[in-house]
Design an enzyme around this catalytic site. Structure first.
Site, PDB file in Angstrom:
ATOM      1  N   ASP A 135       5.133  18.185   6.985  1.00 19.44           N
ATOM      2  CA  ASP A 135       4.921  17.544   5.685  1.00 19.44           C
ATOM      3  C   ASP A 135       6.275  17.431   4.985  1.00 19.44           C
ATOM      4  OD1 ASP A 135       4.351  16.709   3.165  1.00 19.44           O
ATOM      5  OD2 ASP A 135       2.843  18.250   2.746  1.00 19.44           O
ATOM      6  N   ALA A 170       9.364  -5.227  -0.840  1.00 23.70           N
ATOM      7  CA  ALA A 170       9.368  -6.367  -1.770  1.00 23.70           C
ATOM      8  C   ALA A 170       8.616  -6.031  -3.053  1.00 23.70           C
ATOM      9  CB  ALA A 170       8.734  -7.581  -1.097  1.00 23.70           C
ATOM     10  N   TYR A 194       3.800   2.394  -6.641  1.00 25.57           N
ATOM     11  CA  TYR A 194       4.501   2.244  -5.359  1.00 25.57           C
ATOM     12  C   TYR A 194       5.868   1.558  -5.507  1.00 25.57           C
ATOM     13  CZ  TYR A 194       5.200   0.487  -0.549  1.00 25.57           C
ATOM     14  OH  TYR A 194       5.711   0.174   0.700  1.00 25.57           O
ATOM     15  N   LYS A 236       9.821   3.019  -4.997  1.00 23.86           N
ATOM     16  CA  LYS A 236      10.756   2.415  -4.030  1.00 23.86           C
ATOM     17  C   LYS A 236      12.074   2.064  -4.731  1.00 23.86           C
ATOM     18  CE  LYS A 236       8.465   2.132  -0.082  1.00 23.86           C
ATOM     19  NZ  LYS A 236       8.893   2.969   1.040  1.00 23.86           N
ATOM     20  N   THR A 289       0.314 -16.559  -2.497  1.00 22.10           N
ATOM     21  CA  THR A 289       1.230 -16.857  -1.386  1.00 22.10           C
ATOM     22  C   THR A 289       2.037 -15.616  -1.012  1.00 22.10           C
ATOM     23  OG1 THR A 289       2.676 -17.736  -3.093  1.00 22.10           O
ATOM     24  CG2 THR A 289       1.589 -19.336  -1.690  1.00 22.10           C
ATOM     25  N   ARG A 290       2.275 -15.496   0.286  1.00 22.85           N
ATOM     26  CA  ARG A 290       3.066 -14.381   0.819  1.00 22.85           C
ATOM     27  C   ARG A 290       3.780 -14.860   2.087  1.00 22.85           C
ATOM     28  NH1 ARG A 290       1.252 -12.625  -3.123  1.00 22.85           N
ATOM     29  NH2 ARG A 290       0.341 -10.603  -3.602  1.00 22.85           N
ATOM     30  N   ARG A 292       4.953 -14.806  -3.621  1.00 22.69           N
ATOM     31  CA  ARG A 292       6.165 -14.058  -3.237  1.00 22.69           C
ATOM     32  C   ARG A 292       6.637 -14.564  -1.876  1.00 22.69           C
ATOM     33  NH1 ARG A 292       5.001  -7.930  -2.638  1.00 22.69           N
ATOM     34  NH2 ARG A 292       5.388  -7.933  -4.875  1.00 22.69           N
TER      35      ARG A 292
HETATM   36  P1  NAD Z   1       2.333   3.713   7.777  1.00 24.02           P
HETATM   37  O1  NAD Z   1       1.404   4.214   6.713  1.00 24.02           O
HETATM   38  O2  NAD Z   1       1.724   3.182   9.029  1.00 24.02           O
HETATM   39  O3  NAD Z   1       3.415   4.807   8.146  1.00 24.02           O
HETATM   40  C1  NAD Z   1       3.907   5.737   7.223  1.00 24.02           C
HETATM   41  C2  NAD Z   1       3.776   7.103   7.847  1.00 24.02           C
HETATM   42  O4  NAD Z   1       4.329   8.071   6.948  1.00 24.02           O
HETATM   43  C3  NAD Z   1       2.332   7.524   8.107  1.00 24.02           C
HETATM   44  O5  NAD Z   1       2.107   7.763   9.471  1.00 24.02           O
HETATM   45  C4  NAD Z   1       2.160   8.774   7.266  1.00 24.02           C
HETATM   46  O6  NAD Z   1       1.340   9.758   7.875  1.00 24.02           O
HETATM   47  C5  NAD Z   1       3.591   9.254   7.119  1.00 24.02           C
HETATM   48  N1  NAD Z   1       3.719  10.149   5.975  1.00 24.02           N
HETATM   49  C6  NAD Z   1       3.174   9.999   4.736  1.00 24.02           C
HETATM   50  N2  NAD Z   1       3.437  11.084   3.991  1.00 24.02           N
HETATM   51  C7  NAD Z   1       4.168  11.919   4.758  1.00 24.02           C
HETATM   52  C8  NAD Z   1       4.726  13.214   4.549  1.00 24.02           C
HETATM   53  N3  NAD Z   1       4.561  13.852   3.380  1.00 24.02           N
HETATM   54  N4  NAD Z   1       5.406  13.792   5.551  1.00 24.02           N
HETATM   55  C9  NAD Z   1       5.562  13.157   6.749  1.00 24.02           C
HETATM   56  N5  NAD Z   1       5.042  11.941   7.013  1.00 24.02           N
HETATM   57  C10 NAD Z   1       4.350  11.331   6.022  1.00 24.02           C
HETATM   58  O7  NAD Z   1       3.221   2.591   7.057  1.00 24.02           O
HETATM   59  P2  NAD Z   1       4.250   1.558   7.684  1.00 24.02           P
HETATM   60  O8  NAD Z   1       3.685   0.209   7.470  1.00 24.02           O
HETATM   61  O9  NAD Z   1       4.667   1.972   9.033  1.00 24.02           O
HETATM   62  O10 NAD Z   1       5.455   1.717   6.648  1.00 24.02           O
HETATM   63  C11 NAD Z   1       6.666   2.395   6.975  1.00 24.02           C
HETATM   64  C12 NAD Z   1       7.618   2.298   5.800  1.00 24.02           C
HETATM   65  O11 NAD Z   1       7.874   0.921   5.502  1.00 24.02           O
HETATM   66  C13 NAD Z   1       7.083   2.905   4.507  1.00 24.02           C
HETATM   67  O12 NAD Z   1       8.138   3.520   3.822  1.00 24.02           O
HETATM   68  C14 NAD Z   1       6.594   1.721   3.738  1.00 24.02           C
HETATM   69  O13 NAD Z   1       6.566   1.954   2.354  1.00 24.02           O
HETATM   70  C15 NAD Z   1       7.610   0.668   4.130  1.00 24.02           C
HETATM   71  N6  NAD Z   1       7.097  -0.696   3.960  1.00 24.02           N
HETATM   72  C16 NAD Z   1       6.131  -1.168   4.780  1.00 24.02           C
HETATM   73  C17 NAD Z   1       5.650  -2.461   4.594  1.00 24.02           C
HETATM   74  C18 NAD Z   1       4.578  -3.025   5.472  1.00 24.02           C
HETATM   75  O14 NAD Z   1       4.203  -4.174   5.272  1.00 24.02           O
HETATM   76  N7  NAD Z   1       4.039  -2.309   6.433  1.00 24.02           N
HETATM   77  C19 NAD Z   1       6.165  -3.250   3.569  1.00 24.02           C
HETATM   78  C20 NAD Z   1       7.163  -2.723   2.754  1.00 24.02           C
HETATM   79  C21 NAD Z   1       7.645  -1.452   2.967  1.00 24.02           C
END
Ligand code: NAD
Length: 342
Positions: A56, A121, A151, A155, A223-224, A288
């Site tokens: 964690d 974004a 969120y 970020k 839009t995205r 966006r």
């Molecule tokens: P995801 O939820 O599949 O992966 C994130 C992982 O982080 C999860 O497996 C979760 O268990 C782990 N996690 C959460 N809290 C934790 C903790 N306390 N300790 C250890 N692990 C922990 O999401 P993703 O889509 O793979 O996103 C990865 C990163 O990219 C994130 O930072 C997310 O904010 C960013 N992001 C993703 C998107 C998207 O479209 N997927 C868009 C913008 C930004």
């Protein structure tokens, strides 16, 4: 960096982190540490020739365990999901600041050579996203700050912290603002899924059950742009290797409305569905898109997988997962790819 570098990926049990670990393995990296809070059997992709740690990362000492002895840190762990999740869990999303703060401190303390942070974004000013005409957001449009509540604010704060760790402590930090990433091995049900996966699942449901109806969140006019996972991984590595000091867009510039996204998935599935619009559902900003002027300038590249091509692969993967779940083959839903030694 050569493939002899020792790399740690946080959030490695999730969607993008799993793909990143898979890419490093494919490129011959031998010292890979993968970290996630989820139990190992819930990781989307897991590889037994990698050091897998269930930690964690809200806890400072766990971040030290994750960072110790590593050259490069790819910090992707976060509490996150689609609009349905982030609008209902603002405090939880903001608590990711613990992960990001402790990982930066651990990187500095243990002498990591490079640190990558995945921003979003969702940092962009909401006032600049009011029209449906997909405004292309430039990096400067994050300020004056009016990010997505919860969120997005977290970020924006954490990317700012990366900047100051670089300026004040000399830590090599690189930050990308991802725009809607999709692809196989992502969340496709359960409440955290994002629009492309949710729509693939709903189309499959409608097709296989014979209801021939789909519910769409909002008017469908939002839009995205959507970036295929392979492009995201390529972009992460290029940005980490670059001299780009400030946060930069990493997204596709192929903007579509949600209705057009549904059109594409319907055409892949070979169906035409009756659409019901839930105007009270979470839908995020109206428009966006990713302005890719900067990434083109610095890298002479931008995410270029067409939405149609990426969705074909994503749809096929979710279709298999869906059928596996219907058969009661729950393990398949989370089981890793053929290259996994599991
Ligand atoms: P995801 O939820 O599949 O992966 C994130 C992982 O982080 C999860 O497996 C979760 O268990 C782990 N996690 C959460 N809290 C934790 C903790 N306390 N300790 C250890 N692990 C922990 O999401 P993703 O889509 O793979 O996103 C990865 C990163 O990219 C994130 O930072 C997310 O904010 C960013 N992001 C993703 C998107 C998207 O479209 N997927 C868009 C913008 C930004």
């Amino acid at each position: 960096m050569a493939s002899t570098a020792r790399v740690v990926v946080t959030g490695a049990g999730g969607f993008i982190g799993g793909h990143l670990v898979s890419a490093f393995r494919g490129q011959g990296y031998k010292n890979i540490r993968a970290v996630d809070v989820k139990p190992l059997d819930e990781w989307y992709q897991r590889f037994d020739d990698v050091e897998n740690l269930k930690l964690d990362l809200n806890e400072k000492e766990n971040c030290e365990t994750a960072a110790k002895g590593m050259d490069e840190i790819y910090n992707l762990a976060a509490n996150m999901g689609g609009m349905g999740f982030i609008e209902a869990n603002k405090a939880l999303c903001m608590l990711s600041v613990l992960i990001n703060t402790h990982m930066l401190q651990a990187a500095q303390k243990h002498g990591a050579k490079r640190f990558f942070y995945s921003s979003s974004a969702c940092v962009y000013n909401g006032d600049k996203q009011k029209t449906f005409e997909a405004p292309s957001l430039k990096e400067e449009d994050a300020y004056p700050a009016m990010a997505e509540d919860g969120y997005g604010w977290e970020k924006l704060f954490s990317e700012r912290m990366c900047r100051h760790f670089r300026e004040d402590f000399g830590l090599y930090t690189r930050v990308a603002r991802f725009h809607n990433v999709y692809g196989p091995w992502g969340t496709w049900f359960g409440g955290r899924e994002k629009a492309p996966a949710a729509i693939c699942r709903k189309v499959i449901e409608a097709k296989l059950s014979g209801t021939n109806e789909i519910e769409i969140w909002g008017s469908g006019d939002q839009t995205r742009s959507f970036m295929y996972s392979d492009d995201c991984i390529k972009g992460i590595q290029m940005i980490m290797d670059s001299n780009i000091l400030e946060p930069i867009n990493l997204g596709s510039a192929e903007a579509v409305t949600i209705n057009q996204l549904v059109d594409i998935v319907e055409s892949i599935a070979g169906v035409k569905l009756k659409r019901r619009y839930d105007l009270s559902a979470p839908k995020g900003v109206n428009g966006r898109n990713s302005d890719n002027t900067l990434i083109q300038k610095y890298l002479r590249w931008e995410p270029d997988t067409t939405l149609r091509a990426g969705l074909e692969k994503t749809y096929a993967w979710i279709y298999d997962q869906y059928q596996a779940r219907e058969r009661g083959d729950a393990g398949v839903v989370r089981e890793s790819s053929a290259v996994s030694a599991r």
